[in-house]
Design an enzyme around this catalytic site. Structure first.
Site, short mmCIF file in Angstrom:
data_model
loop_
_atom_site.label_atom_id
_atom_site.label_comp_id
_atom_site.label_asym_id
_atom_site.label_seq_id
_atom_site.Cartn_x
_atom_site.Cartn_y
_atom_site.Cartn_z
N ASP A 66 1.04 -1.17 -0.08
CA ASP A 66 -0.03 -0.20 -0.01
C ASP A 66 0.98 1.30 -0.05
O ASP A 66 2.06 1.21 0.87
CB ASP A 66 -0.86 -0.18 1.29
CG ASP A 66 -2.09 0.99 1.38
OD1 ASP A 66 -2.69 0.80 0.28
OD2 ASP A 66 -2.37 1.26 2.25
N TYR A 68 2.38 4.78 1.15
CA TYR A 68 2.41 5.58 2.58
C TYR A 68 1.23 6.74 2.29
O TYR A 68 0.87 7.24 1.29
CB TYR A 68 3.67 6.46 2.31
CG TYR A 68 5.02 5.59 2.64
CD1 TYR A 68 5.08 4.69 3.64
CD2 TYR A 68 6.01 5.50 1.69
CE1 TYR A 68 6.07 3.97 3.73
CE2 TYR A 68 7.05 4.89 1.90
CZ TYR A 68 7.18 3.85 3.15
OH TYR A 68 8.27 2.93 2.86
N PHE A 79 7.95 1.07 -0.86
CA PHE A 79 9.11 1.48 0.23
C PHE A 79 9.71 2.78 0.22
O PHE A 79 10.20 3.04 1.11
CB PHE A 79 10.00 0.27 0.44
CG PHE A 79 9.57 -1.37 0.75
CD1 PHE A 79 9.08 -1.58 1.99
CD2 PHE A 79 9.13 -2.07 -0.26
CE1 PHE A 79 8.58 -2.71 2.27
CE2 PHE A 79 8.84 -3.32 -0.06
CZ PHE A 79 8.14 -3.57 1.34
N HIS A 188 8.49 -9.58 6.38
CA HIS A 188 8.57 -8.11 5.85
C HIS A 188 9.53 -7.40 6.97
O HIS A 188 9.79 -7.59 8.00
CB HIS A 188 7.05 -7.61 6.28
CG HIS A 188 6.74 -6.45 5.64
ND1 HIS A 188 7.12 -5.15 6.07
CD2 HIS A 188 5.97 -6.19 4.61
CE1 HIS A 188 6.60 -4.14 5.35
NE2 HIS A 188 5.95 -4.73 4.33
#
Length: 223
Positions: A66, A68, A79, A188
């Site tokens: 998703d 930010y 990321f 993760h």
């Protein structure tokens, strides 16, 4: 609907842009904007991952979930955050692993654009989000689109390294032909799970070893 996206991707994905689900995504975003909602990333950066990594230059796929949802962060690369924005916790952990794996210094920037330009498709499964509402666009159809992207890469390319961190990313493995591509899996990098198998995964050196075996230039992970 006319989609502004890098030419090689426009050709590869042209059928998707005319499907009903994609028209629904476009309509949903239009209605939210009309009602005064703020959406990240800004419109011109929604397809930034594709614009920075043309199909023929793609060697690695790094999969996120998703964008930010805070101001100034998202710019269409998983990321990654825009220049001048403090690296978020997951990215800090990615940097720690690169430092341990490759001995590279921990960068001050959170902008991963150089990786994208080096051949790493930095793909979020959802390409937009409402401000301050994580996962708010997880049900509007984006996964149909990004699943199609993964499938087309799998079908049309050979020897791509897919980096899948966390359960969500690993569920996409069914879209990848493991007989012709490489799949690297780990926990993760989030602070909640990095100690459970992300730290020590050495995916950065492993990716480069696999690329060299394929006769390709390794990724320059420096920033």
């Amino acid at each position: 609907m006319e989609v502004k996206i890098e030419d090689s991707w426009k050709e590869i994905l042209k059928d998707e842009f005319h499907k009903a689900y994609f028209e629904q995504i476009a309509m949903h975003l239009k209605l939210e904007k009309a009602s005064g909602k703020t959406i990240y990333p800004p419109g011109g950066l929604i397809f930034n991952a594709f614009d920075q990594t043309p199909f023929d230059k793609l060697k690695v796929v790094l999969l996120g979930q998703d964008p930010y949802h805070n101001p100034g962060q998202a710019h269409g690369l998983c990321f990654s955050v825009q220049k001048g924005v403090k690296p978020p916790p997951s990215l800090v952990n990615i940097y720690k692993e690169i430092n341990k794996d490759l001995g590279l210094p921990i960068p001050e920037t959170g902008d991963l654009t150089p990786w994208a330009q080096n051949g790493v498709l930095m793909l979020n499964a959802m390409l937009t989000v409402r401000a301050n509402e994580p996962a708010s666009h997880s049900k509007i159809g984006w996964e149909n689109f990004t699943d199609a992207v993964i499938q087309k890469i799998s079908d049309k390319k050979q020897g791509v390294v897919f980096i899948l961190w966390g359960r969500f990313a690993q569920e996409k493995q069914i879209l990848i032909d493991a007989t012709k591509h490489h799949i690297l899996k780990a926990a993760h990098p989030s602070p909640f799970s990095a100690d459970k198998g992300f730290f020590g995964c050495r995916h950065f050196s492993k990716t480069n070893e696999l690329l060299v075996k394929e006769g390709l230039e390794p990724i320059d992970w420096r920033l």
